[in-house]
Each structure stands twice: as structure tokens, then as C-alpha cells.
Design a protein around this motif. Structure first.
Motif, PDB file in Angstrom:
ATOM      1  N   GLY A 150       0.778  -1.228   0.000  1.00  0.00           N
ATOM      2  CA  GLY A 150       0.000   0.000   0.000  1.00  0.00           C
ATOM      3  C   GLY A 150       0.811   1.280   0.000  1.00  0.00           C
ATOM      4  O   GLY A 150       0.476   2.236  -0.723  1.00  0.00           O
ATOM      5  N   PRO A 151       1.895   1.373   0.790  1.00  0.00           N
ATOM      6  CA  PRO A 151       2.661   2.618   0.819  1.00  0.00           C
ATOM      7  C   PRO A 151       3.309   3.000  -0.508  1.00  0.00           C
ATOM      8  O   PRO A 151       3.678   4.162  -0.690  1.00  0.00           O
ATOM      9  N   ARG A 152       3.437   2.038  -1.409  1.00  0.00           N
ATOM     10  CA  ARG A 152       3.941   2.385  -2.744  1.00  0.00           C
ATOM     11  C   ARG A 152       2.830   2.269  -3.776  1.00  0.00           C
ATOM     12  O   ARG A 152       2.400   3.247  -4.381  1.00  0.00           O
ATOM     13  N   ASP A 153       2.308   1.073  -3.955  1.00  0.00           N
ATOM     14  CA  ASP A 153       1.302   0.825  -4.987  1.00  0.00           C
ATOM     15  C   ASP A 153       0.011   1.576  -4.691  1.00  0.00           C
ATOM     16  O   ASP A 153      -0.694   2.019  -5.613  1.00  0.00           O
ATOM     17  N   GLY A 154      -0.305   1.723  -3.415  1.00  0.00           N
ATOM     18  CA  GLY A 154      -1.526   2.427  -3.049  1.00  0.00           C
ATOM     19  C   GLY A 154      -1.386   3.934  -3.107  1.00  0.00           C
ATOM     20  O   GLY A 154      -2.175   4.631  -3.764  1.00  0.00           O
ATOM     21  N   PHE A 155      -0.370   4.456  -2.439  1.00  0.00           N
ATOM     22  CA  PHE A 155      -0.210   5.905  -2.359  1.00  0.00           C
ATOM     23  C   PHE A 155       0.002   6.545  -3.729  1.00  0.00           C
ATOM     24  O   PHE A 155      -0.407   7.679  -3.967  1.00  0.00           O
ATOM     25  N   GLN A 156       0.649   5.820  -4.663  1.00  0.00           N
ATOM     26  CA  GLN A 156       0.941   6.433  -5.952  1.00  0.00           C
ATOM     27  C   GLN A 156      -0.313   6.637  -6.799  1.00  0.00           C
ATOM     28  O   GLN A 156      -0.296   7.411  -7.762  1.00  0.00           O
ATOM     29  N   ASN A 157      -1.396   5.953  -6.437  1.00  0.00           N
ATOM     30  CA  ASN A 157      -2.620   6.069  -7.216  1.00  0.00           C
ATOM     31  C   ASN A 157      -3.624   7.051  -6.615  1.00  0.00           C
ATOM     32  O   ASN A 157      -4.719   7.210  -7.158  1.00  0.00           O
ATOM     33  N   GLU A 158      -3.240   7.693  -5.535  1.00  0.00           N
ATOM     34  CA  GLU A 158      -4.111   8.707  -4.961  1.00  0.00           C
ATOM     35  C   GLU A 158      -4.038   9.987  -5.809  1.00  0.00           C
ATOM     36  O   GLU A 158      -2.962  10.348  -6.297  1.00  0.00           O
ATOM     37  N   PRO A 159      -5.158  10.671  -6.002  1.00  0.00           N
ATOM     38  CA  PRO A 159      -5.149  11.869  -6.843  1.00  0.00           C
ATOM     39  C   PRO A 159      -4.334  13.014  -6.260  1.00  0.00           C
ATOM     40  O   PRO A 159      -3.826  13.863  -7.002  1.00  0.00           O
ATOM     41  N   GLU A 160      -4.184  13.042  -4.943  1.00  0.00           N
ATOM     42  CA  GLU A 160      -3.391  14.080  -4.291  1.00  0.00           C
ATOM     43  C   GLU A 160      -2.278  13.432  -3.477  1.00  0.00           C
ATOM     44  O   GLU A 160      -2.412  12.295  -3.012  1.00  0.00           O
ATOM     45  N   THR A 161      -1.189  14.155  -3.305  1.00  0.00           N
ATOM     46  CA  THR A 161      -0.061  13.628  -2.553  1.00  0.00           C
ATOM     47  C   THR A 161      -0.369  13.623  -1.060  1.00  0.00           C
ATOM     48  O   THR A 161      -0.792  14.634  -0.497  1.00  0.00           O
ATOM     49  N   ILE A 162      -0.163  12.488  -0.432  1.00  0.00           N
ATOM     50  CA  ILE A 162      -0.357  12.361   1.010  1.00  0.00           C
ATOM     51  C   ILE A 162       0.822  13.023   1.715  1.00  0.00           C
ATOM     52  O   ILE A 162       1.979  12.798   1.336  1.00  0.00           O
ATOM     53  N   PRO A 163       0.592  13.822   2.737  1.00  0.00           N
ATOM     54  CA  PRO A 163       1.705  14.455   3.456  1.00  0.00           C
ATOM     55  C   PRO A 163       2.700  13.423   3.977  1.00  0.00           C
ATOM     56  O   PRO A 163       2.316  12.333   4.427  1.00  0.00           O
ATOM     57  N   THR A 164       3.979  13.754   3.916  1.00  0.00           N
ATOM     58  CA  THR A 164       5.040  12.827   4.305  1.00  0.00           C
ATOM     59  C   THR A 164       4.843  12.305   5.721  1.00  0.00           C
ATOM     60  O   THR A 164       4.995  11.104   5.980  1.00  0.00           O
ATOM     61  N   ALA A 165       4.501  13.186   6.632  1.00  0.00           N
ATOM     62  CA  ALA A 165       4.330  12.766   8.027  1.00  0.00           C
ATOM     63  C   ALA A 165       3.214  11.748   8.165  1.00  0.00           C
ATOM     64  O   ALA A 165       3.308  10.814   8.989  1.00  0.00           O
ATOM     65  N   GLU A 166       2.165  11.890   7.366  1.00  0.00           N
ATOM     66  CA  GLU A 166       1.065  10.930   7.426  1.00  0.00           C
ATOM     67  C   GLU A 166       1.473   9.591   6.834  1.00  0.00           C
ATOM     68  O   GLU A 166       1.083   8.523   7.334  1.00  0.00           O
ATOM     69  N   LYS A 167       2.258   9.616   5.768  1.00  0.00           N
ATOM     70  CA  LYS A 167       2.774   8.362   5.213  1.00  0.00           C
ATOM     71  C   LYS A 167       3.588   7.616   6.261  1.00  0.00           C
ATOM     72  O   LYS A 167       3.429   6.401   6.459  1.00  0.00           O
ATOM     73  N   ILE A 168       4.460   8.345   6.937  1.00  0.00           N
ATOM     74  CA  ILE A 168       5.306   7.725   7.956  1.00  0.00           C
ATOM     75  C   ILE A 168       4.449   7.133   9.070  1.00  0.00           C
ATOM     76  O   ILE A 168       4.686   6.005   9.526  1.00  0.00           O
ATOM     77  N   ARG A 169       3.430   7.859   9.489  1.00  0.00           N
ATOM     78  CA  ARG A 169       2.547   7.372  10.554  1.00  0.00           C
ATOM     79  C   ARG A 169       1.858   6.069  10.144  1.00  0.00           C
ATOM     80  O   ARG A 169       1.762   5.124  10.931  1.00  0.00           O
ATOM     81  N   LEU A 170       1.388   6.016   8.905  1.00  0.00           N
ATOM     82  CA  LEU A 170       0.684   4.825   8.435  1.00  0.00           C
ATOM     83  C   LEU A 170       1.639   3.639   8.280  1.00  0.00           C
ATOM     84  O   LEU A 170       1.306   2.511   8.647  1.00  0.00           O
ATOM     85  N   ILE A 171       2.820   3.865   7.732  1.00  0.00           N
ATOM     86  CA  ILE A 171       3.784   2.772   7.553  1.00  0.00           C
ATOM     87  C   ILE A 171       4.240   2.226   8.898  1.00  0.00           C
ATOM     88  O   ILE A 171       4.359   1.001   9.086  1.00  0.00           O
ATOM     89  N   ASP A 172       4.490   3.103   9.851  1.00  0.00           N
ATOM     90  CA  ASP A 172       4.866   2.641  11.188  1.00  0.00           C
ATOM     91  C   ASP A 172       3.762   1.787  11.806  1.00  0.00           C
ATOM     92  O   ASP A 172       4.031   0.784  12.482  1.00  0.00           O
ATOM     93  N   ALA A 173       2.504   2.172  11.574  1.00  0.00           N
ATOM     94  CA  ALA A 173       1.383   1.384  12.095  1.00  0.00           C
ATOM     95  C   ALA A 173       1.351  -0.004  11.464  1.00  0.00           C
ATOM     96  O   ALA A 173       1.061  -1.005  12.143  1.00  0.00           O
ATOM     97  N   LEU A 207       4.981  10.034  -5.054  1.00  0.00           N
ATOM     98  CA  LEU A 207       6.057   9.302  -4.378  1.00  0.00           C
ATOM     99  C   LEU A 207       7.370  10.077  -4.375  1.00  0.00           C
ATOM    100  O   LEU A 207       8.430   9.507  -4.109  1.00  0.00           O
ATOM    101  N   SER A 208       7.314  11.357  -4.637  1.00  0.00           N
ATOM    102  CA  SER A 208       8.541  12.147  -4.746  1.00  0.00           C
ATOM    103  C   SER A 208       9.270  12.316  -3.415  1.00  0.00           C
ATOM    104  O   SER A 208      10.433  12.716  -3.389  1.00  0.00           O
ATOM    105  N   ASP A 209       8.594  12.005  -2.304  1.00  0.00           N
ATOM    106  CA  ASP A 209       9.215  12.137  -0.984  1.00  0.00           C
ATOM    107  C   ASP A 209       9.710  10.795  -0.457  1.00  0.00           C
ATOM    108  O   ASP A 209       9.858  10.614   0.754  1.00  0.00           O
ATOM    109  N   GLY A 210      10.010   9.863  -1.349  1.00  0.00           N
ATOM    110  CA  GLY A 210      10.380   8.522  -0.933  1.00  0.00           C
ATOM    111  C   GLY A 210      11.562   8.471   0.012  1.00  0.00           C
ATOM    112  O   GLY A 210      11.560   7.715   0.995  1.00  0.00           O
ATOM    113  N   VAL A 211      12.590   9.264  -0.253  1.00  0.00           N
ATOM    114  CA  VAL A 211      13.772   9.261   0.612  1.00  0.00           C
ATOM    115  C   VAL A 211      13.414   9.777   1.996  1.00  0.00           C
ATOM    116  O   VAL A 211      13.831   9.202   3.021  1.00  0.00           O
TER     117      VAL A 211
END
Length: 314
Positions: free
Chosen positions: A20-43, A66-70
Motif C-alpha cells: 500500500g505505501p507504494r502501490d496504493g499511495f501512488q494512485n491517490e489523486p493528491e499527494t499524502i503528506p510525508t508525516a502521514e505516510k510515515i505514521r501509516l507505515i509505522d502502524a 512518491l517524490s518524498d520517498g527518501v
């Protein structure tokens, strides 16, 4: 198709990689904030998932989501036993990824079994992609990284129709020769059916001994879990899925998400098949994703929750 009983499944286990953090997030129409991505992946990491596809080293103008991958890779705090995987499209992407070698344990390379889909997805002929795979494979192995391969449109192409099984397995053998130790077969736009999934994975397991075989199904036409069960019955023990049923395929439009991790885990657990995943934890992560995205997601387990059984009377 014969349904195994609980006793037969008691000691069986499956591996589930969260994409989901790659295949899912890349298909969202808007970019998810980096901090929220981190929160979800940690969960997800706390939920017992041992392999998580975190980022993709693609051009930011192609997939800005996915431009904030690093930054995500640097920010996540996963348990030590969780492997972080990154997807790379070509040698340039691998160059960029290896600049952050200490942030991940596995690399995935990919190709489409369909010539038309490969051209529209990454703007290259299949032969050119596979020539690059040979070079990239040597570099991945030399870096002592896990080398996974993904073959998209393995079960059908929206542009070309049926994709011959031999063509898919020929590509798989080329990946294995390049050093891949895992082959993932993707139902990119949800064209598979359970009968074909059973035949396909039986053939793949026979033709690719010693290689971990992984199933990646989408739920575009509502057959995702049925296909996963058919693959399991054929002997497949490794699966990719996406929490909340996030994802899809940008080529073509209208392709819905991957099978939901929580639905897949729920099915296996009810069959007596262990996954090592904390189902309530993943459901909670999917519910959090709903809040972050501001919309309802389509997994069934978000609504129904885990199966619970009343204590027997008496």
C-alpha cells in the motif's frame, strides 16, 4: 477445486507483503503528506507485517505522489525484523536508490508481460527492459540486497487481451537468471479468475523450482480473494496486498485497487492458516488511512471487523 479442512491447514503459513505505501499511495489523486505516510507505515510495521514496499525511485514528474520517498525511508521507525522494499524502473532509478543503500533491504524490478502495457507504463519495449534487468540484477546481488521481480499483466492485458502463460514464465526465467530469488505475478487490472489462477501457479511452481513465487491480485472485478485462495491451493505461499484495498493501475483508467491486506489476512486466519499479522492492528491502520484520505475505503474488514465467535452454550 477442493476445500481443505481446518486440520489440513493447521500448520500452514503464508507470507504477506504490504504494498500500500507504494502501490496504493501512488494512485491517490493528491499527494499524502510525508508525516502521514510515515505514521501509516509505522502502524503497519507494528501490525506484524514483515515486508513493506515503502517507496519507488521513479521520476518525480511522472509520479509526484512518491517524490518524498527518501524522506519517508529516513523517517519511518519499523521493528528491526521488518524488511523495507523499494521499486526501481531502470538503471537510473537504481543509481538513485543505491545512494541510500542503508535505508532498505530489498529491491524490486518490474516488467509487463504485455508489450503494449510496458510501452504505456514505462515507455520501453519489453526486450529493452529485460536487457536493463540483466545489468541491474548483477548490481543488486553485488550489494547483497534482496532481489524481487514483478511481472505485470501476467493474467491478461486490457490492450492485448489474453497473455500466453509461456510468455510470462519465459520472462520469469530471465529474471531468475539475472539473480532474482522471488517472482511476483501481477493481475494488474483484475483480469484473472480462480480456475486460471490455479493452473497458472501450479505451472509457475513446477517451472521455477527454488524461487519464491508471489501472487499479486487486484479486486477490479471482485474476484481477488477467490484468486488468492486458488493460488494458495495450487501451492503459492507468498502474497502481496494493500491495506484498505488501496491502489490500482494508472494504465488504463478505471482499474481499482489491490486486494485488501486485512481481508486477505482474515480469510487465511479463518482457514487456520497463520500469517503472523495482527489483524485488528492492520484494520486500525486502514481506518486511519480513511481519515487521512477523507474518504471511505473499500475493504470489507474495515466495516465488519475480525470474525468473532460466541462462546458455545452449555
Amino acid at each position: 477445486m477442493t476445500l481443505p479442512n481446518a486440520a489440513e491447514n493447521e500448520h500452514r503459513t503464508v507470507k504477506i507483503r504490504e504494498v500500500g505505501p507504494r502501490d496504493g499511495f501512488q494512485n491517490e489523486p493528491e499527494t499524502i503528506p510525508t508525516a502521514e505516510k510515515i505514521r501509516l507505515i509505522d502502524a503497519l510495521g507494528r501490525g506484524g507485517l514483515k515486508r513493506i514496499e515503502v517507496a519507488s525511485f521513479v521520476r518525480p514528474d511522472v509520479i509526484p505522489q512518491l517524490s518524498d520517498g527518501v524522506e519517508v525511508l529516513k523517517g519511518i521507525e519499523l521493528p528491526e525484523d521488518v524488511d523495507r522494499l523499494v521499486l526501481v524502473p531502470n538503471s537510473r532509478g537504481l543509481d538513485n536508490a543505491l545512494g541510500y543503500r542503508d535505508l532498505f533491504e530489498e529491491v524490486a524490478l518490474f516488467v509487463s508481460a504485455s508489450e503494449t502495457h510496458n510501452q504505456r507504463n514505462i515507455n520501453r519495449p519489453v526486450a529493452e527492459t529485460m536487457a536493463d534487468v540483466t545489468k541491474m540484477g548483477r548490481r543488486i546481488v553485488a550489494e547483497d540486497l534482496g532481489f524481487c521481480a514483478v511481472i505485470a499483466t501476467s493474467f491478461g492485458c486490457p490492450f492485448e487481451g489474453k497473455v500466453p502463460l509461456d510468455r510470462v514464465l519465459d520472462l520469469a526465467e530471465q529474471f531468475a537468471e539475472a539473480g532474482a530469488t522471488e517472482l511476483g505475478f501481477g493481475d494488474t487490472t483484475g483480469m484473472c479468475n480462480p480456475a486460471y489462477a490455479s493452473r497458472f501457479f501450479a505451472a509457475a511452481l513446477e517451472r521455477l523450482p527454488g524461487i519464491e513465487i508471489t501472487a499479486h491480485f487486484h479486486n477490479t472485478r471482485g474476484q481477488g480473494l477467490a484468486n488468492a485462495y486458488a493460488a494458495f491451493e495450487a501451492g503459492c505461499r507468498s502474497f502481496e496486498s494493500s491495506f484498505g484495498e488501496l491502489g490500482g493501475c494508472p494504465v488504463p483508467a478505471g482499474s481499482t485497487g489491490n486486494i485488501a491486506t486485512e481481508d486477505l489476512v482474515s480469510m487465511f486466519h479463518e482457514m487456520g492458516v497463520a500469517s503472523g499479522v495482527d489483524l485488528p492492528g492492520v484494520i486500525e491502520a486502514a481506518k486511519t488511512a480513511q481519515s487521512v484520505l477523507g474518504r471511505k475505503l473499500t475493504s470489507h474488514s474495515i466495516v465488519a471487523g475480525p470474525v468473532t465467535w460466541a462462546s458455545p452454550v452449555g
